[in-house]
Design a protein around this motif. Structure first.
Motif: not given
Length: 119
Positions: A29-33, A58-81
């Motif tokens: 039906a849907s995806i939460n976190h 929310n990020y682990a301290d070790s990756v803050k400022g370097r990694f970015t998480i994002s999502r595209d709900n239409a594609k049911n996809t999560v990204y990690l830059q």
């Protein structure tokens, strides 16, 4: 059933960048976190980043400022830059999602994608 498939891992030099993707398929039906975890050899699996259904992150301290998480709900996809990668970022990266189906929420996991950062 629900399947999660990660892609985008590989070998990169220190200071380089990679973008991981994880797409969910199946009947739900849907995806939460949505989450990204990683596990380095000989270490416990650790949470790297999460994004809620409302797009809070929310990020682990070790990756803050370097990694970015994002999502595209239409594609049911999560990204990690992942930018400014370091050798200590070397690990198998797993995506995970809280998926609503059949009136309940279930946690699903992908099989992982290897990220190797050379010094």
């Amino acid at each position: 059933q629900v399947q999660l498939v990660e892609s985008g891992g590989g070998l990169v030099h220190s200071g380089g960048s990679l973008r991981l993707s994880c797409v969910a398929s199946g009947s739900f039906a849907s995806i939460n976190h949505m989450y990204w975890y990683r596990q380095a050899p000989g270490k416990e699996r650790e949470l790297v980043a999460l994004i809620t259904g409302g797009n809070s992150t929310n990020y682990a301290d070790s990756v803050k400022g370097r990694f970015t998480i994002s999502r595209d709900n239409a594609k049911n996809t999560v990204y990690l830059q992942m930018n400014s990668l370091k050798p200590e970022d070397t690990a198998v990266y797993y995506c995970s999602m809280d998926v609503r189906r059949l009136g309940s929420v279930f946690r699903y996991w992908g099989r992982g994608t290897q990220v190797t950062v050379s010094s």
